[in-house]
Design a protein around this motif. Structure first.
Motif, PDB file in Angstrom:
ATOM      1  N   SER A   1       0.861  -1.176   0.000  1.00 13.99           N
ATOM      2  CA  SER A   1       0.000   0.000   0.000  1.00 13.99           C
ATOM      3  C   SER A   1       0.897   1.225   0.000  1.00 13.99           C
ATOM      4  O   SER A   1       1.869   1.284   0.748  1.00 13.99           O
ATOM      5  CB  SER A   1      -0.886   0.027   1.244  1.00 13.99           C
ATOM      6  N   ILE A   2       0.549   2.193  -0.838  1.00 10.70           N
ATOM      7  CA  ILE A   2       1.347   3.414  -0.956  1.00 10.70           C
ATOM      8  C   ILE A   2       0.431   4.596  -0.679  1.00 10.70           C
ATOM      9  O   ILE A   2      -0.586   4.766  -1.354  1.00 10.70           O
ATOM     10  CB  ILE A   2       1.947   3.555  -2.369  1.00 10.70           C
ATOM     11  N   ASP A   3       0.781   5.399   0.306  1.00 11.29           N
ATOM     12  CA  ASP A   3       0.019   6.602   0.598  1.00 11.29           C
ATOM     13  C   ASP A   3       0.291   7.631  -0.493  1.00 11.29           C
ATOM     14  O   ASP A   3       1.413   7.749  -0.989  1.00 11.29           O
ATOM     15  CB  ASP A   3       0.418   7.152   1.968  1.00 11.29           C
TER      16      ASP A   3
ATOM     17  N   ILE B   1       6.622   3.838 -10.708  1.00 13.33           N
ATOM     18  CA  ILE B   1       6.145   4.697  -9.628  1.00 13.33           C
ATOM     19  C   ILE B   1       7.321   4.937  -8.683  1.00 13.33           C
ATOM     20  O   ILE B   1       7.903   3.993  -8.163  1.00 13.33           O
ATOM     21  CB  ILE B   1       4.984   4.029  -8.853  1.00 13.33           C
ATOM     22  N   MET B   2       7.657   6.220  -8.485  1.00 11.15           N
ATOM     23  CA  MET B   2       8.747   6.556  -7.580  1.00 11.15           C
ATOM     24  C   MET B   2       8.175   7.136  -6.293  1.00 11.15           C
ATOM     25  O   MET B   2       7.334   8.025  -6.333  1.00 11.15           O
ATOM     26  CB  MET B   2       9.705   7.566  -8.205  1.00 11.15           C
ATOM     27  N   THR B   3       8.640   6.590  -5.175  1.00 12.89           N
ATOM     28  CA  THR B   3       8.300   7.144  -3.863  1.00 12.89           C
ATOM     29  C   THR B   3       9.613   7.515  -3.187  1.00 12.89           C
ATOM     30  O   THR B   3      10.693   7.250  -3.725  1.00 12.89           O
ATOM     31  CB  THR B   3       7.535   6.130  -2.992  1.00 12.89           C
ATOM     32  N   SER B   4       9.521   8.085  -2.009  1.00  7.53           N
ATOM     33  CA  SER B   4      10.739   8.444  -1.285  1.00  7.53           C
ATOM     34  C   SER B   4      11.545   7.213  -0.889  1.00  7.53           C
ATOM     35  O   SER B   4      12.755   7.283  -0.726  1.00  7.53           O
ATOM     36  CB  SER B   4      10.389   9.268  -0.042  1.00  7.53           C
TER      37      SER B   4
ATOM     38  N   VAL C   1       3.986   9.340  -3.201  1.00  9.66           N
ATOM     39  CA  VAL C   1       4.232   9.248  -4.643  1.00  9.66           C
ATOM     40  C   VAL C   1       4.919  10.524  -5.115  1.00  9.66           C
ATOM     41  O   VAL C   1       4.382  11.620  -5.005  1.00  9.66           O
ATOM     42  CB  VAL C   1       2.914   9.022  -5.425  1.00  9.66           C
ATOM     43  N   GLU C   2       6.141  10.362  -5.637  1.00 12.82           N
ATOM     44  CA  GLU C   2       6.900  11.505  -6.142  1.00 12.82           C
ATOM     45  C   GLU C   2       6.749  11.679  -7.650  1.00 12.82           C
ATOM     46  O   GLU C   2       6.753  12.795  -8.146  1.00 12.82           O
ATOM     47  CB  GLU C   2       8.377  11.350  -5.769  1.00 12.82           C
TER      48      GLU C   2
ATOM     49  N   PHE D   1      -4.628   9.919 -10.268  1.00 14.50           N
ATOM     50  CA  PHE D   1      -4.626   9.832  -8.804  1.00 14.50           C
ATOM     51  C   PHE D   1      -3.506  10.689  -8.225  1.00 14.50           C
ATOM     52  O   PHE D   1      -3.724  11.468  -7.304  1.00 14.50           O
ATOM     53  CB  PHE D   1      -4.455   8.367  -8.391  1.00 14.50           C
ATOM     54  N   SER D   2      -2.304  10.582  -8.781  1.00  7.67           N
ATOM     55  CA  SER D   2      -1.167  11.335  -8.232  1.00  7.67           C
ATOM     56  C   SER D   2      -1.325  12.829  -8.486  1.00  7.67           C
ATOM     57  O   SER D   2      -0.957  13.641  -7.649  1.00  7.67           O
ATOM     58  CB  SER D   2       0.159  10.816  -8.787  1.00  7.67           C
ATOM     59  N   LEU D   3      -1.891  13.218  -9.623  1.00  6.87           N
ATOM     60  CA  LEU D   3      -2.119  14.642  -9.907  1.00  6.87           C
ATOM     61  C   LEU D   3      -3.202  15.205  -8.989  1.00  6.87           C
ATOM     62  O   LEU D   3      -3.074  16.313  -8.479  1.00  6.87           O
ATOM     63  CB  LEU D   3      -2.512  14.840 -11.373  1.00  6.87           C
ATOM     64  N   LYS D   4      -4.265  14.430  -8.788  1.00  7.49           N
ATOM     65  CA  LYS D   4      -5.372  14.881  -7.944  1.00  7.49           C
ATOM     66  C   LYS D   4      -4.905  15.086  -6.507  1.00  7.49           C
ATOM     67  O   LYS D   4      -5.218  16.075  -5.882  1.00  7.49           O
ATOM     68  CB  LYS D   4      -6.505  13.855  -7.996  1.00  7.49           C
TER      69      LYS D   4
END
Length: 150
Positions: free
Chosen positions: A55-57, A112-115, A61-62, A139-142
């Motif tokens: 699960s990714i909050d 998908i890049m996250t921290s 998401v970067e 989703f990431s833009l919103k």
């Protein structure tokens, strides 16, 4: 003497039943593992289901990219690799570790890049990969817009 023969028959039946159960268990496990990873968006969380799911909050998401190629896979850390199916954590060229959910050896790939992670996903069907990419990008833009307005 007939008692020994009967005991062997019982032992043979038990071995047969255990063998059938083991084979059925392996078949179910193989079916479950090889299913395509379902991606769903639940509120502000992106969920990748199935084996090695995460699960990714949304805040994590970067960036989200759609690419035709990914770096070479050097080896697995904690993963399943079966022909073109790759699920779990892998070491790759240019990326020390990445979570892969690959169902095809060909692009396109969603990155998908996250921290903390690089997650790469694709499906057997390129159109499905592109559709899921559009959903994740929206989703990431919103979620990014809602953070900027606060």
């Amino acid at each position: 003497m007939s008692k020994n023969f009967s005991d062997r028959d019982k032992l043979s039946k038990v071995k047969t039943i255990l063998s059938v159960l083991v084979v059925l268990g392996l078949a179910v496990a193989l079916f479950w593992v090889t299913r395509e990873s379902k991606i769903s968006i639940q509120g502000t969380t992106l969920e990748i289901g199935g084996m090695y799911g995460i699960s990714i909050d949304a805040e994590e998401v970067e960036d989200v990219l759609l690419t035709d190629e990914i770096p070479n896979i050097r080896g697995k850390t904690n993963a399943l690799s079966l022909l073109s199916l790759k699920k779990g954590t892998f070491r790759m060229d240019e990326i020390e570790k990445a979570r892969l959910y690959l169902h095809s050896g060909n692009g396109p790939y969603i990155q998908i890049m996250t921290s903390e992670d690089v997650i790469i996903v694709n499906y057997r069907n390129a159109e499905m990969t592109e559709s899921v990419y559009e959903d994740i990008k929206a989703f990431s833009l919103k979620t990014g817009d809602s953070e900027e307005s606060q």
